[in-house]
Design a protein around this motif. Structure first.
Motif, PDB file in Angstrom:
ATOM      1  N   UNK A  21      42.266  -1.802 -71.540  1.00 61.26           N
ATOM      2  CA  UNK A  21      43.372  -0.929 -70.683  1.00 61.26           C
ATOM      3  C   UNK A  21      44.312  -1.379 -71.094  1.00 61.26           C
ATOM      4  N   UNK A  22      45.542   0.182 -70.717  1.00 60.83           N
ATOM      5  CA  UNK A  22      46.693  -0.541 -71.188  1.00 60.83           C
ATOM      6  C   UNK A  22      47.739  -0.885 -70.705  1.00 60.83           C
ATOM      7  N   UNK A  23      47.482  -1.802 -69.533  1.00 63.01           N
ATOM      8  CA  UNK A  23      48.601  -2.515 -69.017  1.00 63.01           C
ATOM      9  C   UNK A  23      48.294  -3.995 -69.788  1.00 63.01           C
ATOM     10  N   UNK A  24      47.067  -3.978 -70.313  1.00 64.08           N
ATOM     11  CA  UNK A  24      46.981  -4.878 -71.329  1.00 64.08           C
ATOM     12  C   UNK A  24      48.059  -5.366 -72.530  1.00 64.08           C
ATOM     13  N   UNK A  25      48.415  -4.132 -73.176  1.00 63.78           N
ATOM     14  CA  UNK A  25      48.956  -3.681 -74.034  1.00 63.78           C
ATOM     15  C   UNK A  25      50.035  -4.013 -74.245  1.00 63.78           C
ATOM     16  N   UNK A  26      50.892  -4.649 -75.214  1.00 64.35           N
ATOM     17  CA  UNK A  26      52.605  -4.815 -74.564  1.00 64.35           C
ATOM     18  C   UNK A  26      52.828  -5.043 -75.994  1.00 64.35           C
ATOM     19  N   UNK A  84      33.999  12.507 -79.992  1.00 64.05           N
ATOM     20  CA  UNK A  84      35.630  12.661 -79.643  1.00 64.05           C
ATOM     21  C   UNK A  84      36.048  13.357 -77.961  1.00 64.05           C
ATOM     22  N   UNK A  85      35.447  14.441 -78.056  1.00 66.68           N
ATOM     23  CA  UNK A  85      35.164  14.936 -76.399  1.00 66.68           C
ATOM     24  C   UNK A  85      33.972  14.590 -75.123  1.00 66.68           C
ATOM     25  N   UNK A  86      33.411  14.264 -76.393  1.00 68.44           N
ATOM     26  CA  UNK A  86      31.732  14.073 -75.052  1.00 68.44           C
ATOM     27  C   UNK A  86      31.708  12.537 -74.773  1.00 68.44           C
ATOM     28  N   UNK A  87      32.124  11.989 -76.085  1.00 69.67           N
ATOM     29  CA  UNK A  87      32.219  10.457 -75.470  1.00 69.67           C
ATOM     30  C   UNK A  87      30.852   9.844 -76.378  1.00 69.67           C
ATOM     31  N   UNK A  88      30.417  10.600 -76.794  1.00 72.39           N
ATOM     32  CA  UNK A  88      28.613   9.637 -77.117  1.00 72.39           C
ATOM     33  C   UNK A  88      29.202   8.557 -78.707  1.00 72.39           C
ATOM     34  N   UNK A  89      27.948   7.843 -78.497  1.00 74.26           N
ATOM     35  CA  UNK A  89      28.877   6.991 -79.727  1.00 74.26           C
ATOM     36  C   UNK A  89      26.961   7.015 -81.233  1.00 74.26           C
ATOM     37  N   UNK A  90      26.970   6.483 -81.251  1.00 70.92           N
ATOM     38  CA  UNK A  90      25.385   5.744 -82.081  1.00 70.92           C
ATOM     39  C   UNK A  90      24.652   5.239 -81.443  1.00 70.92           C
ATOM     40  N   UNK A 116      25.852   1.014 -81.818  1.00 75.37           N
ATOM     41  CA  UNK A 116      27.377   0.913 -81.894  1.00 75.37           C
ATOM     42  C   UNK A 116      27.986  -0.469 -81.068  1.00 75.37           C
ATOM     43  N   UNK A 117      29.450  -0.951 -81.098  1.00 74.23           N
ATOM     44  CA  UNK A 117      29.883  -1.268 -79.891  1.00 74.23           C
ATOM     45  C   UNK A 117      30.658  -0.802 -79.643  1.00 74.23           C
ATOM     46  N   UNK A 118      30.996  -0.199 -78.214  1.00 75.19           N
ATOM     47  CA  UNK A 118      32.679   0.713 -78.050  1.00 75.19           C
ATOM     48  C   UNK A 118      33.621  -0.716 -77.729  1.00 75.19           C
ATOM     49  N   UNK A 119      34.667  -0.755 -77.241  1.00 75.90           N
ATOM     50  CA  UNK A 119      35.621  -1.711 -76.984  1.00 75.90           C
ATOM     51  C   UNK A 119      36.815  -0.598 -75.808  1.00 75.90           C
ATOM     52  N   UNK A 120      36.309  -1.071 -74.570  1.00 76.19           N
ATOM     53  CA  UNK A 120      37.817  -0.479 -74.201  1.00 76.19           C
ATOM     54  C   UNK A 120      38.324  -0.717 -74.026  1.00 76.19           C
TER      55      UNK A 120
END
Length: 112
Positions: free
Chosen positions: A107-112, A92-98, A101-105
């Motif tokens: 965009x807030x504008x795409x969410x409706x 949560x604080x450092x944004x690291x992953x194992x 693992x695949x990280x999906x980001x």
């Protein structure tokens, strides 16, 4: 025990009555003026109040910092004691992953 010399006796006779009459009002006026400076001017009481205010502010700031240090110590103890808390904090604080693992980001504008 104490005896007056003739010179002292003469001065007391000559200046004693005027001193008795003028000394109290003069001393009273001096004490009133010094009290006025003491309470209203840049005197001791004003400086004392300012120092007391600064001391109060420093004590409040020290209390807040002591609480913050205590919370950091508790968090540190949790990190040392529980590997799940450590992993959650790293994610949560450092944004690291194992690895793997695949990280999906999103965009807030795409969410409706």
């Amino acid at each position: 025990m104490w005896e007056l010399t003739p010179l002292a006796s003469e001065r007391l006779r000559r200046y004693g009555a005027p001193m008795k009459r003028f000394a109290p009002p003069v001393l009273f006026a001096l004490s009133l003026s010094s009290l006025g400076l003491f309470f209203t001017g840049e005197g001791d009481l004003h400086a004392l109040r300012e120092l007391q205010d600064r001391l109060h502010g420093a004590r409040v700031r020290n209390e807040r910092l002591a609480e913050y240090v205590q919370s950091i110590r508790e968090h540190n103890a949790e990190l040392k004691g529980d590997p799940r808390v450590l992993e959650r904090t790293v994610r949560n604080e450092l944004g690291l992953v194992r690895d793997g693992e695949v990280v999906f980001v999103f965009d807030e504008e795409g969410v409706r």
